[in-house]
Design a protein around this motif. Sequence first.
Motif, short mmCIF file in Angstrom:
data_model
loop_
_atom_site.label_atom_id
_atom_site.label_comp_id
_atom_site.label_asym_id
_atom_site.label_seq_id
_atom_site.Cartn_x
_atom_site.Cartn_y
_atom_site.Cartn_z
N LEU A 87 -11.15 -12.35 5.70
CA LEU A 87 -11.53 -11.37 5.90
C LEU A 87 -12.87 -10.28 5.69
O LEU A 87 -12.96 -9.63 6.98
N ARG A 88 -13.54 -11.57 5.99
CA ARG A 88 -15.14 -11.01 6.52
C ARG A 88 -14.77 -11.13 7.75
O ARG A 88 -15.59 -10.57 8.93
N LEU A 89 -14.63 -12.34 8.50
CA LEU A 89 -13.75 -11.73 9.72
C LEU A 89 -13.83 -11.27 10.96
O LEU A 89 -14.16 -10.43 11.83
N GLN A 90 -12.20 -10.58 9.79
CA GLN A 90 -11.74 -9.58 10.48
C GLN A 90 -12.87 -8.39 10.25
O GLN A 90 -12.17 -7.54 11.42
N ALA A 91 -13.51 -8.23 9.33
CA ALA A 91 -13.78 -6.81 9.31
C ALA A 91 -15.62 -7.29 10.15
O ALA A 91 -15.77 -5.81 10.26
N GLY A 92 -15.73 -8.22 11.25
CA GLY A 92 -16.53 -8.41 11.86
C GLY A 92 -18.23 -8.42 11.64
O GLY A 92 -19.31 -7.76 12.02
N LEU A 93 -18.02 -8.59 10.54
CA LEU A 93 -19.71 -8.79 9.06
C LEU A 93 -20.32 -10.16 9.89
O LEU A 93 -18.98 -11.67 9.54
N THR A 94 -21.45 -10.72 9.34
CA THR A 94 -21.91 -12.06 9.18
C THR A 94 -21.86 -11.56 7.96
O THR A 94 -21.48 -10.78 7.14
N GLY A 95 -22.11 -13.17 7.49
CA GLY A 95 -22.25 -13.44 6.25
C GLY A 95 -23.79 -12.47 5.57
O GLY A 95 -23.29 -12.29 4.41
N GLU A 96 -24.62 -12.42 6.04
CA GLU A 96 -25.48 -12.07 5.69
C GLU A 96 -25.16 -10.77 5.82
O GLU A 96 -25.93 -9.67 5.04
N GLN A 97 -24.48 -10.05 6.81
CA GLN A 97 -24.26 -8.51 6.10
C GLN A 97 -22.95 -8.32 5.40
O GLN A 97 -23.64 -7.89 3.85
N LEU A 98 -22.20 -8.87 4.79
CA LEU A 98 -21.46 -9.34 3.84
C LEU A 98 -22.59 -8.84 2.85
O LEU A 98 -22.39 -8.31 1.74
N ALA A 99 -23.66 -10.50 2.33
CA ALA A 99 -24.11 -10.49 1.25
C ALA A 99 -24.56 -9.18 1.03
O ALA A 99 -25.14 -8.64 0.11
N THR A 147 -13.27 -6.98 -1.20
CA THR A 147 -12.02 -6.24 -0.67
C THR A 147 -12.10 -5.74 0.02
O THR A 147 -12.29 -4.51 1.09
N GLN A 148 -13.49 -4.31 -0.85
CA GLN A 148 -13.60 -2.67 -0.77
C GLN A 148 -15.21 -2.71 0.39
O GLN A 148 -14.48 -1.81 1.16
N ALA A 149 -15.28 -3.95 0.30
CA ALA A 149 -16.48 -4.25 1.89
C ALA A 149 -15.64 -4.11 3.23
O ALA A 149 -16.14 -4.13 4.05
N THR A 150 -14.65 -4.68 2.94
CA THR A 150 -14.28 -5.66 4.50
C THR A 150 -13.20 -5.34 4.40
O THR A 150 -12.52 -4.72 5.26
N ASN A 151 -13.07 -3.37 4.33
CA ASN A 151 -11.49 -2.89 4.08
C ASN A 151 -10.06 -3.46 3.92
O ASN A 151 -9.61 -2.69 4.86
N ALA A 152 -10.19 -4.17 3.80
CA ALA A 152 -9.23 -5.38 2.45
C ALA A 152 -7.91 -3.95 2.68
O ALA A 152 -8.48 -3.42 1.22
N PRO A 153 -6.63 -4.08 2.77
CA PRO A 153 -5.30 -3.19 2.32
C PRO A 153 -5.45 -3.76 0.76
O PRO A 153 -5.46 -4.94 0.15
N PRO A 154 -5.10 -2.52 -0.15
CA PRO A 154 -5.21 -3.09 -1.54
C PRO A 154 -4.41 -4.79 -2.07
O PRO A 154 -4.49 -5.14 -3.23
N GLU A 155 -3.00 -4.68 -1.32
CA GLU A 155 -2.20 -5.69 -1.60
C GLU A 155 -3.65 -6.92 -1.71
O GLU A 155 -2.64 -7.77 -2.03
N LYS A 156 -4.06 -7.11 -0.93
CA LYS A 156 -4.76 -8.10 -0.67
C LYS A 156 -5.44 -9.18 -1.98
O LYS A 156 -5.64 -9.85 -2.10
N ILE A 157 -5.96 -7.90 -2.84
CA ILE A 157 -6.45 -7.78 -3.95
C ILE A 157 -5.26 -8.78 -5.06
O ILE A 157 -5.73 -9.66 -5.25
N ALA A 158 -4.45 -8.15 -4.95
CA ALA A 158 -3.22 -9.03 -6.12
C ALA A 158 -3.01 -10.59 -5.63
O ALA A 158 -3.05 -11.28 -6.23
N GLU A 159 -2.99 -10.33 -4.10
CA GLU A 159 -2.64 -11.56 -3.49
C GLU A 159 -3.83 -12.84 -3.82
O GLU A 159 -4.05 -13.43 -4.50
N LEU A 160 -5.26 -12.36 -3.47
CA LEU A 160 -6.40 -13.47 -4.44
C LEU A 160 -6.56 -13.27 -5.50
O LEU A 160 -6.88 -14.43 -6.05
N ALA A 161 -6.27 -12.45 -6.29
CA ALA A 161 -6.18 -12.55 -8.03
C ALA A 161 -5.53 -13.54 -8.40
O ALA A 161 -5.49 -14.40 -9.33
N THR A 162 -4.41 -13.78 -8.07
CA THR A 162 -3.01 -14.79 -8.19
C THR A 162 -3.58 -15.95 -8.10
O THR A 162 -3.43 -16.69 -8.77
N LEU A 163 -4.44 -15.84 -7.01
CA LEU A 163 -5.03 -17.17 -6.73
C LEU A 163 -6.25 -17.94 -7.64
O LEU A 163 -6.42 -18.46 -7.69
#
Length: 79
Positions: free
Chosen positions: A15-27, A56-72
């Motif tokens: 998700l971070r990479l798809q958003a084009g963010l470095t680890g520092e930017q996401l942090a 997921t908000q910071a990387t503009n991930a689709p809402p269904e991604k939250i559910a998928e990650l929450a399941t994990l």
Amino acid sequence: MPTPREQLATNLKALRLQAGLTGEQLARRLRVSQPKVSRIETGKSVPTLSDIEAWTQATNAPPEKIAELATLLDQIATE
């Protein structure tokens, strides 16, 4: 077969990479340290549900991604 912890780490990094963010930017967006982002992405630390929601908000991930990650996250908790 990757463990749920590995899957969660891989998904969050993707998700971070798809958003084009470095680890520092996401942090900075998450208001956490860059090492925390790194520990989560390598599976050394398990994020909380609120961490996942912020990520997921910071990387503009689709809402269904939250559910998928929450399941994990639930699978990790029951391991």
